[in-house]
Design a protein around this motif. Structure first.
Motif, PDB file in Angstrom:
ATOM      1  N   ARG A 188      46.621  46.262  39.931  1.00 31.63           N
ATOM      2  CA  ARG A 188      46.535  45.785  41.306  1.00 31.63           C
ATOM      3  C   ARG A 188      47.711  44.862  41.623  1.00 31.63           C
ATOM      4  O   ARG A 188      48.033  43.964  40.855  1.00 31.63           O
ATOM      5  N   GLU A 241      47.730  42.631  43.946  1.00 30.78           N
ATOM      6  CA  GLU A 241      47.262  41.321  44.401  1.00 30.78           C
ATOM      7  C   GLU A 241      46.623  40.480  43.295  1.00 30.78           C
ATOM      8  O   GLU A 241      46.320  39.305  43.498  1.00 30.78           O
ATOM      9  N   THR A 242      46.395  41.059  42.108  1.00 34.21           N
ATOM     10  CA  THR A 242      45.714  40.317  41.053  1.00 34.21           C
ATOM     11  C   THR A 242      46.621  39.236  40.475  1.00 34.21           C
ATOM     12  O   THR A 242      47.803  39.449  40.249  1.00 34.21           O
TER      13      THR A 242
END
Length: 236
Positions: A192, A194-195
Protein backbone atom coordinates in the motif's frame (compact mmCIF):
# COMPACT_ATOMS: atom_id res chain seq x y z
CA UNK A 1 28.02 15.42 29.98
CA UNK A 2 24.25 15.08 30.36
CA UNK A 3 23.13 11.49 30.87
CA UNK A 4 20.37 9.91 28.82
CA UNK A 5 19.18 6.33 28.24
CA UNK A 6 20.64 3.99 25.64
CA UNK A 7 17.87 4.05 23.04
CA UNK A 8 16.88 0.92 21.10
CA UNK A 9 14.30 1.10 18.32
CA UNK A 10 12.44 -2.19 17.76
CA UNK A 11 10.05 -2.50 14.83
CA UNK A 12 8.16 -5.26 13.05
CA UNK A 13 7.72 -4.76 9.30
CA UNK A 14 6.64 -6.32 6.05
CA UNK A 15 9.38 -6.98 3.49
CA UNK A 16 8.60 -3.57 1.98
CA UNK A 17 9.16 -1.75 5.29
CA UNK A 18 5.53 -1.10 6.27
CA UNK A 19 4.50 -1.20 9.91
CA UNK A 20 0.73 -0.99 10.40
CA UNK A 21 -0.08 -4.63 11.05
CA UNK A 22 -3.85 -4.18 11.50
CA UNK A 23 -4.12 -3.66 7.73
CA UNK A 24 -2.82 -7.18 7.20
CA UNK A 25 -6.10 -8.68 8.38
CA UNK A 26 -7.04 -11.33 10.93
CA UNK A 27 -5.58 -14.31 9.15
CA UNK A 28 -4.29 -16.87 11.67
CA UNK A 29 -0.88 -17.06 9.99
CA UNK A 30 -0.48 -13.27 10.09
CA UNK A 31 -1.35 -13.23 13.80
CA UNK A 32 1.26 -15.91 14.44
CA UNK A 33 3.89 -13.86 12.62
CA UNK A 34 2.97 -10.75 14.60
CA UNK A 35 3.62 -12.58 17.88
CA UNK A 36 7.33 -12.43 17.02
CA UNK A 37 7.43 -8.84 18.22
CA UNK A 38 6.67 -9.57 21.88
CA UNK A 39 8.94 -12.61 21.85
CA UNK A 40 11.92 -10.54 20.65
CA UNK A 41 11.03 -7.76 23.06
CA UNK A 42 11.39 -10.28 25.87
CA UNK A 43 14.65 -11.64 24.44
CA UNK A 44 16.17 -8.15 24.34
CA UNK A 45 15.13 -7.95 27.97
CA UNK A 46 14.56 -4.23 28.43
CA UNK A 47 11.17 -3.42 29.93
CA UNK A 48 11.13 0.38 29.61
CA UNK A 49 9.45 1.59 26.42
CA UNK A 50 8.18 4.77 24.80
CA UNK A 51 5.49 5.35 22.18
CA UNK A 52 3.58 8.31 20.78
CA UNK A 53 -0.02 9.25 21.53
CA UNK A 54 -1.40 7.64 18.36
CA UNK A 55 0.10 4.24 19.13
CA UNK A 56 -0.91 4.41 22.79
CA UNK A 57 -4.56 5.23 22.16
CA UNK A 58 -4.87 2.70 19.34
CA UNK A 59 -3.20 -0.24 21.03
CA UNK A 60 -3.56 0.40 24.77
CA UNK A 61 -6.01 3.06 26.00
CA UNK A 62 -8.49 2.33 23.19
CA UNK A 63 -9.39 5.98 22.54
CA UNK A 64 -10.51 6.74 26.10
CA UNK A 65 -11.34 10.43 26.56
CA UNK A 66 -9.30 12.68 28.90
CA UNK A 67 -10.53 12.96 32.48
CA UNK A 68 -10.52 16.32 34.28
CA UNK A 69 -10.66 17.04 38.01
CA UNK A 70 -11.73 20.58 38.72
CA UNK A 71 -9.39 22.52 41.00
CA UNK A 72 -9.58 26.02 42.47
CA UNK A 73 -5.87 26.71 42.28
CA UNK A 74 -3.09 26.78 39.71
CA UNK A 75 -0.89 23.71 39.53
CA UNK A 76 2.76 24.55 39.03
CA UNK A 77 4.42 23.19 35.93
CA UNK A 78 6.81 20.97 37.83
CA UNK A 79 7.47 17.33 36.99
CA UNK A 80 5.36 14.91 39.05
CA UNK A 81 7.19 11.72 40.05
CA UNK A 82 4.63 9.34 41.54
CA UNK A 83 6.81 6.21 41.48
CA UNK A 84 10.55 6.34 40.83
CA UNK A 85 11.13 2.78 41.99
CA UNK A 86 8.85 0.86 39.64
CA UNK A 87 10.30 -2.26 38.05
CA UNK A 88 9.60 -0.84 34.59
CA UNK A 89 8.05 2.16 32.86
CA UNK A 90 5.70 2.81 29.94
CA UNK A 91 6.36 6.30 28.59
CA UNK A 92 4.00 8.11 26.23
CA UNK A 93 4.50 11.43 24.45
CA UNK A 94 1.16 13.26 24.70
CA UNK A 95 2.08 16.92 24.43
CA UNK A 96 -1.48 18.23 24.26
CA UNK A 97 -2.98 15.86 26.87
CA UNK A 98 -5.40 13.99 24.61
CA UNK A 99 -5.17 10.57 26.30
CA UNK A 100 -7.64 9.36 28.91
CA UNK A 101 -6.35 7.53 31.99
CA UNK A 102 -8.06 5.73 34.87
CA UNK A 103 -4.94 4.01 36.21
CA UNK A 104 -1.23 4.69 36.54
CA UNK A 105 -0.47 1.10 35.52
CA UNK A 106 -0.08 -0.18 31.96
CA UNK A 107 0.49 -3.94 31.60
CA UNK A 108 2.17 -3.97 35.01
CA UNK A 109 4.36 -0.98 34.20
CA UNK A 110 4.21 2.50 35.71
CA UNK A 111 3.05 5.13 33.20
CA UNK A 112 4.95 8.36 32.60
CA UNK A 113 3.13 10.94 30.47
CA UNK A 114 5.23 13.48 28.58
CA UNK A 115 3.35 16.78 28.41
CA UNK A 116 3.79 20.41 27.44
CA UNK A 117 3.20 23.28 29.84
CA UNK A 118 0.10 24.30 27.87
CA UNK A 119 -2.08 21.49 29.31
CA UNK A 120 -4.97 22.23 31.67
CA UNK A 121 -4.60 22.24 35.46
CA UNK A 122 -7.65 19.98 35.70
CA UNK A 123 -5.89 17.34 33.60
CA UNK A 124 -2.82 17.44 35.85
CA UNK A 125 -5.02 17.22 38.95
CA UNK A 126 -6.54 13.97 37.70
CA UNK A 127 -3.13 12.46 36.93
CA UNK A 128 -1.94 13.35 40.42
CA UNK A 129 -5.06 11.82 41.95
CA UNK A 130 -4.51 8.45 40.23
CA UNK A 131 -0.75 8.53 40.83
CA UNK A 132 0.34 8.72 37.19
CA UNK A 133 3.74 10.38 36.74
CA UNK A 134 4.21 13.20 34.25
CA UNK A 135 7.09 15.32 33.01
CA UNK A 136 7.16 18.53 31.02
CA UNK A 137 9.31 18.72 27.90
CA UNK A 138 8.48 22.19 26.55
CA UNK A 139 5.96 25.02 26.62
CA UNK A 140 3.95 24.18 23.51
CA UNK A 141 5.91 21.40 21.81
CA UNK A 142 8.10 18.62 23.18
CA UNK A 143 11.89 18.49 23.12
CA UNK A 144 13.03 14.88 22.74
CA UNK A 145 16.43 15.52 24.32
CA UNK A 146 14.75 16.95 27.42
CA UNK A 147 12.53 13.86 27.64
CA UNK A 148 15.48 11.49 27.66
CA UNK A 149 17.48 13.55 30.14
CA UNK A 150 14.54 13.68 32.56
CA UNK A 151 13.81 9.96 32.25
CA UNK A 152 17.32 9.22 33.45
CA UNK A 153 17.54 11.98 36.06
CA UNK A 154 14.09 11.48 37.62
CA UNK A 155 13.43 7.76 37.12
CA UNK A 156 16.88 6.24 36.71
CA UNK A 157 16.04 4.81 33.27
CA UNK A 158 19.24 3.61 31.58
CA UNK A 159 17.81 1.80 28.53
CA UNK A 160 14.67 2.72 26.59
CA UNK A 161 12.86 1.00 23.73
CA UNK A 162 11.16 3.05 21.02
CA UNK A 163 8.35 1.09 19.39
CA UNK A 164 6.78 3.36 16.77
CA UNK A 165 5.00 4.74 14.92
CA UNK A 166 6.88 6.09 11.97
CA UNK A 167 6.65 9.75 12.95
CA UNK A 168 7.97 9.15 16.47
CA UNK A 169 10.77 6.92 15.19
CA UNK A 170 11.65 9.51 12.57
CA UNK A 171 11.69 12.31 15.13
CA UNK A 172 14.17 10.46 17.35
CA UNK A 173 16.31 9.50 14.35
CA UNK A 174 16.31 13.10 13.11
CA UNK A 175 17.67 14.28 16.47
CA UNK A 176 20.40 11.62 16.56
CA UNK A 177 18.85 9.94 19.59
CA UNK A 178 18.66 6.30 18.44
CA UNK A 179 21.65 4.12 19.35
CA UNK A 180 20.50 0.72 18.09
CA UNK A 181 17.90 -0.42 15.56
CA UNK A 182 16.25 -3.86 15.56
CA UNK A 183 13.97 -4.83 12.69
CA UNK A 184 11.84 -7.95 12.42
CA UNK A 185 11.04 -8.62 8.78
CA UNK A 186 7.95 -10.78 8.42
CA UNK A 187 7.57 -12.94 5.30
CA UNK A 188 4.73 -10.87 3.84
CA UNK A 189 4.35 -7.83 1.61
CA UNK A 190 2.03 -4.86 2.16
CA UNK A 191 2.18 -2.92 -1.11
CA UNK A 192 0.00 0.00 0.00
CA UNK A 193 1.26 3.47 -0.88
CA UNK A 194 -0.38 5.02 2.17
CA UNK A 195 0.89 2.57 4.82
CA UNK A 196 3.34 4.04 7.32
CA UNK A 197 7.01 3.10 7.04
CA UNK A 198 9.54 2.65 9.86
CA UNK A 199 11.01 6.18 9.84
CA UNK A 200 9.05 9.18 8.59
CA UNK A 201 10.53 12.69 8.67
CA UNK A 202 8.88 15.77 7.18
CA UNK A 203 11.20 17.22 4.55
CA UNK A 204 11.02 20.68 6.12
CA UNK A 205 12.32 19.22 9.41
CA UNK A 206 15.05 17.00 8.00
CA UNK A 207 18.53 17.61 9.41
CA UNK A 208 20.51 15.17 7.21
CA UNK A 209 20.35 13.21 3.94
CA UNK A 210 20.66 9.67 5.35
CA UNK A 211 21.69 7.67 8.42
CA UNK A 212 24.54 5.18 8.31
CA UNK A 213 24.15 1.90 10.21
CA UNK A 214 26.49 -0.94 11.11
CA UNK A 215 25.06 -4.45 10.89
CA UNK A 216 25.69 -6.29 14.15
CA UNK A 217 23.69 -9.48 13.74
CA UNK A 218 21.32 -11.37 11.44
CA UNK A 219 19.09 -14.18 12.69
CA UNK A 220 16.32 -16.25 11.20
CA UNK A 221 13.85 -16.97 13.98
CA UNK A 222 10.52 -18.83 14.12
CA UNK A 223 8.13 -18.77 11.15
CA UNK A 224 10.80 -17.51 8.70
CA UNK A 225 11.02 -14.11 10.41
CA UNK A 226 14.37 -12.34 9.93
CA UNK A 227 15.79 -10.33 12.85
CA UNK A 228 18.28 -7.62 11.90
CA UNK A 229 20.24 -5.73 14.54
CA UNK A 230 22.12 -2.54 13.72
CA UNK A 231 24.24 0.02 15.52
CA UNK A 232 23.44 3.58 14.45
CA UNK A 233 26.67 5.25 13.32
CA UNK A 234 26.18 8.74 11.94
CA UNK A 235 24.12 11.04 9.74
CA UNK A 236 25.36 12.17 6.33
Amino acid sequence: MIKRPHVICLMMTSVDGKILSEKWGNNKQVKTLAESFEKVHEIIGNKNWIVGRTTMEKDFTHYAKPVYKEVDHTISREDFVANRNADSFAVVIDGQAKLGWNSSDMLGQHVIAVLTESVKDSYLAHLQEIGLSYIFAGKNSVDLKVILEKLTALFGIETLMIEGGGHLNGSFLNEGLIDEYNQLILPLADGRLETTSVFEIEEKDRKFDATLLQLLEVKQIEHEVVWLRYKVLDHV
